[in-house]
Design a protein around this motif. Structure first.
Motif, PDB file in Angstrom:
ATOM      1  N   THR A 180      13.202 -43.893 -55.848  1.00  0.00           N
ATOM      2  CA  THR A 180      12.321 -42.722 -55.972  1.00  0.00           C
ATOM      3  C   THR A 180      13.157 -41.465 -56.216  1.00  0.00           C
ATOM      4  OG1 THR A 180      10.798 -43.787 -54.431  1.00  0.00           O
ATOM      5  CG2 THR A 180      10.431 -41.451 -54.865  1.00  0.00           C
ATOM      6  N   GLU A 181      14.246 -41.329 -55.487  1.00  0.00           N
ATOM      7  CA  GLU A 181      15.109 -40.147 -55.676  1.00  0.00           C
ATOM      8  C   GLU A 181      15.678 -40.098 -57.088  1.00  0.00           C
ATOM      9  OE1 GLU A 181      18.003 -40.303 -52.495  1.00  0.00           O
ATOM     10  OE2 GLU A 181      16.550 -39.568 -51.005  1.00  0.00           O
ATOM     11  N   GLU A 182      16.078 -41.268 -57.591  1.00  0.00           N
ATOM     12  CA  GLU A 182      16.625 -41.312 -58.948  1.00  0.00           C
ATOM     13  C   GLU A 182      15.570 -40.867 -59.958  1.00  0.00           C
ATOM     14  OE1 GLU A 182      18.676 -44.999 -59.875  1.00  0.00           O
ATOM     15  OE2 GLU A 182      18.265 -44.692 -62.007  1.00  0.00           O
ATOM     16  N   GLY A 183      14.346 -41.361 -59.773  1.00  0.00           N
ATOM     17  CA  GLY A 183      13.247 -40.985 -60.673  1.00  0.00           C
ATOM     18  C   GLY A 183      12.942 -39.492 -60.613  1.00  0.00           C
ATOM     19  N   VAL A 184      12.917 -38.944 -59.414  1.00  0.00           N
ATOM     20  CA  VAL A 184      12.619 -37.509 -59.265  1.00  0.00           C
ATOM     21  C   VAL A 184      13.668 -36.679 -59.994  1.00  0.00           C
ATOM     22  CG1 VAL A 184      12.511 -35.587 -57.614  1.00  0.00           C
ATOM     23  CG2 VAL A 184      11.315 -37.737 -57.111  1.00  0.00           C
ATOM     24  N   ARG A 185      14.936 -37.017 -59.802  1.00  0.00           N
ATOM     25  CA  ARG A 185      16.013 -36.272 -60.479  1.00  0.00           C
ATOM     26  C   ARG A 185      15.907 -36.399 -61.993  1.00  0.00           C
ATOM     27  NH1 ARG A 185      19.419 -38.053 -56.250  1.00  0.00           N
ATOM     28  NH2 ARG A 185      19.859 -39.917 -57.436  1.00  0.00           N
ATOM     29  N   LEU A 186      15.684 -37.623 -62.444  1.00  0.00           N
ATOM     30  CA  LEU A 186      15.643 -37.892 -63.878  1.00  0.00           C
ATOM     31  C   LEU A 186      14.526 -37.105 -64.569  1.00  0.00           C
ATOM     32  CD1 LEU A 186      16.793 -39.863 -66.128  1.00  0.00           C
ATOM     33  CD2 LEU A 186      14.837 -41.317 -65.594  1.00  0.00           C
ATOM     34  N   PHE A 187      13.327 -37.143 -63.989  1.00  0.00           N
ATOM     35  CA  PHE A 187      12.178 -36.548 -64.675  1.00  0.00           C
ATOM     36  C   PHE A 187      12.052 -35.043 -64.455  1.00  0.00           C
ATOM     37  CE2 PHE A 187      10.965 -41.012 -64.718  1.00  0.00           C
ATOM     38  CZ  PHE A 187      10.415 -41.159 -65.982  1.00  0.00           C
ATOM     39  N   SER A 188      12.586 -34.530 -63.353  1.00  0.00           N
ATOM     40  CA  SER A 188      12.420 -33.091 -63.073  1.00  0.00           C
ATOM     41  C   SER A 188      13.639 -32.278 -63.492  1.00  0.00           C
ATOM     42  CB  SER A 188      12.191 -32.872 -61.577  1.00  0.00           C
ATOM     43  OG  SER A 188      13.383 -33.132 -60.860  1.00  0.00           O
ATOM     44  N   GLY A 189      14.786 -32.935 -63.593  1.00  0.00           N
ATOM     45  CA  GLY A 189      16.013 -32.204 -63.865  1.00  0.00           C
ATOM     46  C   GLY A 189      16.548 -31.480 -62.638  1.00  0.00           C
ATOM     47  N   ALA A 190      15.970 -31.745 -61.461  1.00  0.00           N
ATOM     48  CA  ALA A 190      16.445 -31.101 -60.238  1.00  0.00           C
ATOM     49  C   ALA A 190      17.872 -31.554 -59.941  1.00  0.00           C
ATOM     50  CB  ALA A 190      15.539 -31.450 -59.067  1.00  0.00           C
ATOM     51  N   LYS A 191      18.655 -30.621 -59.391  1.00  0.00           N
ATOM     52  CA  LYS A 191      20.050 -30.962 -59.092  1.00  0.00           C
ATOM     53  C   LYS A 191      20.129 -31.962 -57.941  1.00  0.00           C
ATOM     54  CE  LYS A 191      21.654 -26.448 -60.494  1.00  0.00           C
ATOM     55  NZ  LYS A 191      21.456 -25.141 -59.875  1.00  0.00           N
ATOM     56  N   ARG A 192      19.260 -31.773 -56.944  1.00  0.00           N
ATOM     57  CA  ARG A 192      19.268 -32.673 -55.793  1.00  0.00           C
ATOM     58  C   ARG A 192      17.846 -33.142 -55.547  1.00  0.00           C
ATOM     59  NH1 ARG A 192      20.177 -30.428 -50.845  1.00  0.00           N
ATOM     60  NH2 ARG A 192      19.493 -28.402 -51.609  1.00  0.00           N
ATOM     61  N   ALA A 193      17.704 -34.340 -55.008  1.00  0.00           N
ATOM     62  CA  ALA A 193      16.367 -34.837 -54.671  1.00  0.00           C
ATOM     63  C   ALA A 193      16.446 -35.654 -53.395  1.00  0.00           C
ATOM     64  CB  ALA A 193      15.825 -35.695 -55.800  1.00  0.00           C
ATOM     65  N   LYS A 194      15.338 -35.664 -52.675  1.00  0.00           N
ATOM     66  CA  LYS A 194      15.268 -36.484 -51.468  1.00  0.00           C
ATOM     67  C   LYS A 194      13.880 -37.104 -51.387  1.00  0.00           C
ATOM     68  CE  LYS A 194      16.211 -36.256 -46.492  1.00  0.00           C
ATOM     69  NZ  LYS A 194      17.281 -37.266 -46.503  1.00  0.00           N
ATOM     70  N   ALA A 195      13.822 -38.359 -50.975  1.00  0.00           N
ATOM     71  CA  ALA A 195      12.532 -39.026 -50.770  1.00  0.00           C
ATOM     72  C   ALA A 195      12.445 -39.494 -49.318  1.00  0.00           C
ATOM     73  CB  ALA A 195      12.399 -40.227 -51.705  1.00  0.00           C
ATOM     74  N   ILE A 196      11.268 -39.326 -48.736  1.00  0.00           N
ATOM     75  CA  ILE A 196      11.025 -39.727 -47.346  1.00  0.00           C
ATOM     76  C   ILE A 196       9.758 -40.578 -47.332  1.00  0.00           C
ATOM     77  CG2 ILE A 196      10.406 -38.854 -45.031  1.00  0.00           C
ATOM     78  CD1 ILE A 196      12.004 -36.275 -45.757  1.00  0.00           C
ATOM     79  N   LEU A 197       9.752 -41.652 -46.549  1.00  0.00           N
ATOM     80  CA  LEU A 197       8.541 -42.471 -46.443  1.00  0.00           C
ATOM     81  C   LEU A 197       8.139 -42.621 -44.971  1.00  0.00           C
ATOM     82  CD1 LEU A 197       6.458 -44.217 -48.045  1.00  0.00           C
ATOM     83  CD2 LEU A 197       7.849 -46.192 -47.460  1.00  0.00           C
ATOM     84  N   ASN A 198       6.877 -42.345 -44.692  1.00  0.00           N
ATOM     85  CA  ASN A 198       6.327 -42.531 -43.342  1.00  0.00           C
ATOM     86  C   ASN A 198       5.265 -43.620 -43.367  1.00  0.00           C
ATOM     87  OD1 ASN A 198       7.586 -40.296 -41.893  1.00  0.00           O
ATOM     88  ND2 ASN A 198       6.349 -38.971 -43.183  1.00  0.00           N
ATOM     89  N   LEU A 199       5.274 -44.454 -42.341  1.00  0.00           N
ATOM     90  CA  LEU A 199       4.188 -45.432 -42.185  1.00  0.00           C
ATOM     91  C   LEU A 199       3.309 -44.947 -41.035  1.00  0.00           C
ATOM     92  CD1 LEU A 199       6.157 -48.810 -42.349  1.00  0.00           C
ATOM     93  CD2 LEU A 199       5.128 -47.513 -44.190  1.00  0.00           C
ATOM     94  N   ASN A 200       2.027 -44.871 -41.271  1.00  0.00           N
ATOM     95  CA  ASN A 200       1.106 -44.408 -40.220  1.00  0.00           C
ATOM     96  C   ASN A 200       0.123 -45.520 -39.874  1.00  0.00           C
ATOM     97  OD1 ASN A 200      -1.341 -43.318 -39.049  1.00  0.00           O
ATOM     98  ND2 ASN A 200      -0.463 -41.302 -39.412  1.00  0.00           N
ATOM     99  N   PRO A 201       0.102 -45.928 -38.581  1.00  0.00           N
ATOM    100  CA  PRO A 201      -0.727 -47.069 -38.189  1.00  0.00           C
ATOM    101  C   PRO A 201      -2.169 -46.706 -37.821  1.00  0.00           C
ATOM    102  CG  PRO A 201       0.590 -46.366 -36.332  1.00  0.00           C
ATOM    103  CD  PRO A 201       0.917 -45.413 -37.463  1.00  0.00           C
TER     104      PRO A 201
END
Lengths: 298, 337
Positions: A174-195
């Motif tokens: 996901t981080e790779e995709g965000v950087r690739l498509f947005s051109g952002a210098k840095r990207a971070k992805a976070i995933l939460n599971l909610n029960p």
């Protein structure tokens, strides 16, 4: 026109939901549904729909290579890499649902035409399909994007064992995709599971740090994008329109599923499957013109 | 022989929540030295949500994980250096591998109380690297004792050497803690620990209930410095344990000194149970949300208490800070109608 013949490799939740979506397609016909175990729930569903099934994994295609033109690989990143070495030689188009990333990343609303010029297309991740269109627009409306962060929360019951074991691959892809498509210098992805019960719909927040935020331009672009995405993911909606809060751009979207094989709250699975179908249908339209398919000649 | 209680001190990790993750290297150095002198067995350091969690979602750290952990490493000789690791924030390749290079000794892999299976690979990796490894279940008031035992057993199977349950919302009363710890001690072959918060003023009482039910590990922070209303207050805990005849290996005078140093060096204000923290505890909302709820509620002029009860109703878990904005905007929308 005749439908493009496709096979589905992997009889888990993703594969089975794809199968049901293909039943509705004007452009695609599922000729073979492949797993490893004939008694799995996915297999039972395929049999009940009258679709031909096999428990021979990739060998089912090796034995009968003319059965299909396109393969959805809904196994695992590791298996998908191995499958590709075989399917490439057989001249099959592969729509890869795993984070194997052997093909270029595809977000249909952003790069559908470029994506189908390749023989292998990677569907990034469920969170990526929800967040990257917005990340892309942040890049389009701002000359300089320092940082983009995407946070997805999904219902625990929509995260199967493979997702849980592969959280790190989810984050990296996901981080790779965000950087690739947005051109952002840095990207971070976070995933939460909610029960929580009743289950929550998939929800994704996109944060960005930019110089000179242009909320007006971004809002217009986001509204148009949501309409565009709705052409292949009807349950995709804007939850919080772009705002600038505490030094960051914030946009929130929500994806509700169609409730095909999986419940409506599993919008995370629905969105990646709808995107994959959109890609496969585009190939099907192109296949009607053989000259356009010469990249497969080998 | 006196029963031994293993103390872990997350002043420099949970406390980072209280200052929006702005603890400096100098502050880390000062407190590590004091805790080390006092003989605190484990000193946990990092961003409030642990390794790799500096983000717009939760708050960006003043210092990188590398600066925080290498600084702490330099100032800890007797005490072990611990980290809190939540899969979904921290990955093995980007974060955990590096933290081990920087010299951490104790790795506590955490998940929401019902999601233990996301910790399998991180726990496995930590064990493979020979690190002291614990499983941590967060927000445990949201699961029944039976379910907690099942989740803790998964972590035990993955290789955890002990299980700590957190009262991340400060929602427990002592009888809630006793019931859960008793079930865990019965259901596990490995030690059990408790991490208390103080929203309902139960930080110390709950910690004592935990050890009386069979827990052998406790978390506490200097002056209770931590998320929301703060944690079980470490120097009080050490004194109470001593009075009750438990051994901790922590020097009472020196931990009292360490708490004084912490108050002077790292706390802009000493934690108190604010009115909104009481509501947060009642509503069962993650303590780490308090700074965000406070800021956003003021920005949009809504009553924080309404925000907490709505977040509680939605059963929001740690890591879902983005929902605060949605809830606040929702309240604004309803008000305008």
């Amino acid at each position: 026109m005749s439908k493009l013949k496709v096979a589905i490799l992997g009889s888990g939740n993703i594969g089975t939901d794809l199968l049901i979506k293909i039943q509705r397609s004007e452009y695609l016909e599922c000729v073979l549904f492949i797993g490893r175990n004939l008694s799995s729930p996915g297999m039972a569903k395929a049999i009940s729909l009258g679709v031909k099934v096999s428990d021979q994994s990739i060998n089912a295609i090796v034995k009968d290579p003319d059965c299909c033109d396109l393969v959805f690989d809904a196994t695992s990143a590791k298996d998908a890499q191995h499958h590709w070495t075989i399917l490439k030689k057989l001249g099959k188009i592969v729509v890869d649902m795993t984070p194997a990333k052997v093909g270029g990343l595809c977000i249909p609303a952003v790069n559908l035409n470029d994506a189908i010029a390749q023989q292998n297309v990677n569907m990034v991740t469920c969170g990526g399909q929800a967040s990257i269109p917005i990340a892309y627009l942040i890049g389009q409306t701002h000359p300089e994007v320092e940082y983009i962060e995407v946070v997805s929360s999904i219902a625990s019951r929509s995260a199967g064992p493979a997702t849980r074991l592969n959280l790190d691959e989810y984050i990296e892809t996901t981080e790779e995709g965000v950087r690739l498509f947005s051109g952002a210098k840095r990207a971070k992805a976070i995933l939460n599971l909610n029960p929580a019960n009743p289950c929550i719909d998939m929800q994704t927040t996109i944060f960005a740090k930019v110089t000179n935020p242009n909320i007006e331009a971004l809002t217009l672009a986001v509204e148009a994008m949501v309409k565009n995405i709705n052409s292949y993911v009807p349950g995709y909606q804007l939850l919080v329109s772009p705002i600038y809060e505490n030094g960051r751009i914030v946009v929130m979207v929500k994806a509700q599923g169609l409730g095909d094989y999986l419940p409506k709250y599993a919008g995370n699975l629905d969105i990646i499957n709808c995107a994959a179908i959109a890609v496969a249908e585009e190939y099907a339209k192109k296949a009607a013109d053989p000259a356009a398919m010469n990249f497969l000649a080998n | 022989m006196k029963q031994h209680i293993l103390i872990s001190d997350p002043t420099l990790r949970d406390g980072n929540h209280a200052v929006s993750h702005q603890l400096s290297a100098k502050q880390v150095a000062a407190y590590c030295e004091a805790a080390n002198n006092a003989g605190v067995p484990i000193v946990e350091v990092g961003h409030g949500n642990g390794l790799g969690a500096s983000s717009l979602q939760v708050g960006e750290s003043l210092e990188s994980d590398e600066v925080l952990l290498t600084t702490a490493r330099k100032h800890l000789s007797k005490s072990k250096l611990g980290i809190h690791v939540i899969p979904g924030f921290a990955t093995i390749q980007r974060d955990l591998r590096m933290a081990i290079e920087w010299g951490v000794d104790v790795i506590r892999v955490a998940s929401h109380c019902t999601e233990a299976d996301i910790t399998q690979r991180h726990i496995g990796y930590s064990r493979e690297k020979g690190k002291e490894t614990y499983g941590v279940l967060m927000m445990t008031h949201m699961a029944s004792p039976e379910l907690l035992v099942e989740e803790a057993q998964k972590m035990e199977l993955y290789g955890a050497e002990g299980i700590i349950i957190m009262d991340s919302a400060g929602a427990y009363l002592p009888s809630d803690v006793s019931g859960r710890i008793t079930a865990l001690v019965d259901g596990l072959a490995i030690p059990v620990g408790f991490h208390g918060h103080n929203n309902l003023g139960m930080g110390i009482a709950n910690s004592i209930a935990a050890i009386e039910a069979g827990a052998t590990m406790l978390d506490g922070t200097a002056r209770g410095f931590g998320a929301g209303a703060g944690n079980a207050q470490l120097e009080v805990l050490i004194a109470v344990l001593e009075k009750m005849g438990y051994s901790t290996g922590v020097n009472l005078y020196k931990i009292l000194d360490a708490a004084d140093i912490a108050e002077r060096e790292i706390m802009p204000t000493v934690p108190v149970i604010k009115s909104e923290s009481v509501v947060s505890g009642l509503a069962g909302v993650f303590s780490g949300f308090s700074k965000h709820v406070n800021r956003i509620s003021k920005e949009y002029n809504v009553d924080q208490r309404d925000v907490y009860f709505e977040l509680g109703r939605r059963k929001v878990v740690a890591g879902q800070e983005d929902l605060i904005i949605e809830v606040v905007l929702d309240i604004v929308k309803r008000r305008e109608k």
